[in-house]
Design a protein around this motif. Sequence first.
Motif, PDB file in Angstrom:
ATOM      1  N   TYR A 188      28.178  39.458  29.458  1.00  0.00           N
ATOM      2  CA  TYR A 188      29.634  39.545  29.519  1.00  0.00           C
ATOM      3  C   TYR A 188      30.151  38.839  30.770  1.00  0.00           C
ATOM      4  N   ALA A 189      29.493  39.058  31.901  1.00  0.00           N
ATOM      5  CA  ALA A 189      29.941  38.481  33.180  1.00  0.00           C
ATOM      6  C   ALA A 189      29.987  36.959  33.123  1.00  0.00           C
ATOM      7  N   PRO A 212      45.043  24.403  29.988  1.00  0.00           N
ATOM      8  CA  PRO A 212      44.400  25.470  30.731  1.00  0.00           C
ATOM      9  C   PRO A 212      42.927  25.543  30.362  1.00  0.00           C
ATOM     10  N   GLY A 213      42.169  26.261  31.174  1.00  0.00           N
ATOM     11  CA  GLY A 213      40.773  26.488  30.847  1.00  0.00           C
ATOM     12  C   GLY A 213      40.653  27.296  29.571  1.00  0.00           C
ATOM     13  N   ILE A 214      39.475  27.271  28.991  1.00  0.00           N
ATOM     14  CA  ILE A 214      39.255  28.038  27.767  1.00  0.00           C
ATOM     15  C   ILE A 214      39.316  29.526  28.065  1.00  0.00           C
ATOM     16  N   ASN A 271      33.497  34.997  33.710  1.00  0.00           N
ATOM     17  CA  ASN A 271      33.641  34.022  34.800  1.00  0.00           C
ATOM     18  C   ASN A 271      34.068  32.651  34.297  1.00  0.00           C
ATOM     19  N   THR A 272      33.559  32.248  33.151  1.00  0.00           N
ATOM     20  CA  THR A 272      33.969  30.967  32.558  1.00  0.00           C
ATOM     21  C   THR A 272      35.458  30.984  32.231  1.00  0.00           C
ATOM     22  N   PRO A 290      42.760  36.064  35.499  1.00  0.00           N
ATOM     23  CA  PRO A 290      44.017  35.595  36.090  1.00  0.00           C
ATOM     24  C   PRO A 290      44.828  34.797  35.062  1.00  0.00           C
ATOM     25  N   PHE A 291      46.046  35.220  34.814  1.00  0.00           N
ATOM     26  CA  PHE A 291      46.930  34.541  33.866  1.00  0.00           C
ATOM     27  C   PHE A 291      48.339  34.561  34.453  1.00  0.00           C
ATOM     28  N   GLY A 292      48.464  33.919  35.606  1.00  0.00           N
ATOM     29  CA  GLY A 292      49.730  33.889  36.320  1.00  0.00           C
ATOM     30  C   GLY A 292      50.608  32.729  35.897  1.00  0.00           C
TER      31      GLY A 292
END
Length: 190
Positions: free
Chosen positions: A55-56, A75-77, A60-61, A15-17
């Motif tokens: 990968y998952a 923002p998160g990493i 998720n991170t 998500p990159f809204g």
Amino acid sequence: MPLAAMPPIVHDPIPFGDKRVAETRAYAVRHYGLNRARLIAPKVIVEHMTAGPTYASAFNTFAADAPDVELHELPGICSHFIIDTAGKIHQLVSLKWICRHTVGLNYTAIGIEHVGFSEAGVLDNTRMIRASLRLTEWLQAKYGISDKNVIGHNESLSSPYHEERVARLKRQTHQDWPRKFMVKYRARLK
């Protein structure tokens, strides 16, 4: 530099809204004095290790957009790409956006994560290293990035593009992909 063939890439966007774009812009203002969330004419490619087994777990991170455990900010990493242990290249973020993966370089760097815990494991995994080199070479050709600007996260402080306005972070880096492994990696670039 002739354009290398684009390797197969699976698009798995996080998500990159609008919210994350606004957080990224605020981050760029704080850390670089730039009022933008766009990655414009990148000059550096930074190689990373996920320090996780799958990968998952990395996806998720990055998708969570939560304050990171180390610096506690948004923002998160994230990273533009993750290469899994089977050698599949996943693109998480469009190259038009800044990703938060390397303090001091996010404004001008493309991030590539490698699933696993050791650089030697990547270098010894034929499928993974082949995919990594193909992706890096394609990005180098696309953006005119020289081999010397393909760096490991641990080499970030020595980059001529390193710039950080937050005093407590001016010397911050990580241990993944130190020079001894990046010398081997860069030697394999075409």
